[in-house]
Design a protein around this motif. Structure first.
Motif: not given
Length: 291
Positions: A109-114, A119-122
């Motif tokens: 789930p962590t990698s899925h959310a990342r 794009k928002a954290r780019r």
């Protein structure tokens, strides 16, 4: 030349091997309320009359998500790692209707959310609003050109090209088209309504709570419009086959799929599955009647 190893079924892309396995097991692909395609099977016996061959609509029983089925299909053949409890199968391109194995990935789930928030954290907020050192420069006046040959001629009339319809406008046009058929569909299918009382869910007073207002939450609309009710009635008539509904309406599947995202349609489908109640609808307002 390599042969294409996938097929598109009702707008869903799936590998040929997975599709052949589905057909061998008498399974079908249906669209769920969450926007994901599901693997389902048709009941052999009619839940209404208990017969094998009858004209009553039969809702398919959903079994599992199609992308989970595709991953397990290749995992059992040693082409992908086995899916463990807690693993998430991710659509790498963000397309929920693409269940091909090359577009699927396995993670937690962590990698899925990342992956969804990449794009928002780019860029940081400062980088988003940084103009790269450029200063504002006001627009310069137009250059004056001397054209004596144009003196006395009429000015050309500016013509605006017709604006193409947006996707939302096309969906509203389809909803208005469906609303024209709701009375006839209700008259034909009202005998299927069981009349069973539906238990009350969350009270309206909960939505008037001060904490709810602070969060900006609003009570969802559970009553269908005329177009949404006609869409649910056509789904029930055609056994929840979206492709057959699109043929009946005469519109493409991609213009009917957004109706699954509406809370009122989800509530109507749930009430049909649990209580065999046809959808209640209200007349469309003048804002919703605009094509």
């Amino acid at each position: 030349m390599s042969r294409q190893n996938w097929t598109e079924v009702n707008g869903v892309k799936v590998n040929n091997e997975v599709l052949a396995d589905l057909q061998a097991k008498d399974l079908v692909i249906v669209m769920g309320e969450d926007g994901y395609p599901w693997v389902a099977n048709i009941r052999p016996l009619c839940p209404s009359c208990g017969l094998t061959h009858c004209g009553h609509p039969r809702a398919p029983l959903r079994w599992m998500w199609l992308h989970h089925f595709a991953w397990d299909f290749y995992a059992t053949r040693g082409l992908r790692p086995m899916r463990k409890m807690g693993d998430v199968i991710h659509h790498q391109r963000g397309d929920k209707l693409d269940a091909r194995i090359k577009r699927l990935g396995r993670g937690n789930p962590t990698s899925h959310a990342r992956a969804h928030n990449s794009k928002a954290r780019r860029y940081s907020p400062r980088e988003h609003h940084d103009l790269g050192g450029l200063r504002y420069r006001p627009p310069q006046p137009a250059r004056v050109i001397n054209r004596p040959d144009l003196v006395g001629l009429p000015a050309p009339v500016a013509t605006t090209p017709p604006r193409a319809s947006t996707f939302r406008e096309r969906v509203l046009r389809v909803e208005w088209k469906l609303a024209q058929r709701v009375e006839a569909l209700w008259g034909e299918m009202k005998g299927l309504d069981s009349g069973e009382p539906i238990p009350r869910t969350t009270a309206k007073s909960k939505w008037r709570d001060s904490k709810t207002r602070k969060l900006g939450l609003k009570m969802p609309r559970y009553c269908c419009t005329e177009g949404e009710a006609a869409f649910v009635l056509l789904l029930i008539r055609h056994g929840f086959d979206l492709d057959r509904v699109a043929v009946d309406v005469g519109e493409p599947v991609e213009l009917l799929a957004p109706f699954y995202q509406r809370p009122s349609v989800n509530v109507a489908l749930q009430r049909w599955r649990e209580h065999r109640r046809l959808p209640a609808f209200a007349p469309m307002t003048w804002q919703e009647r605009k094509p």
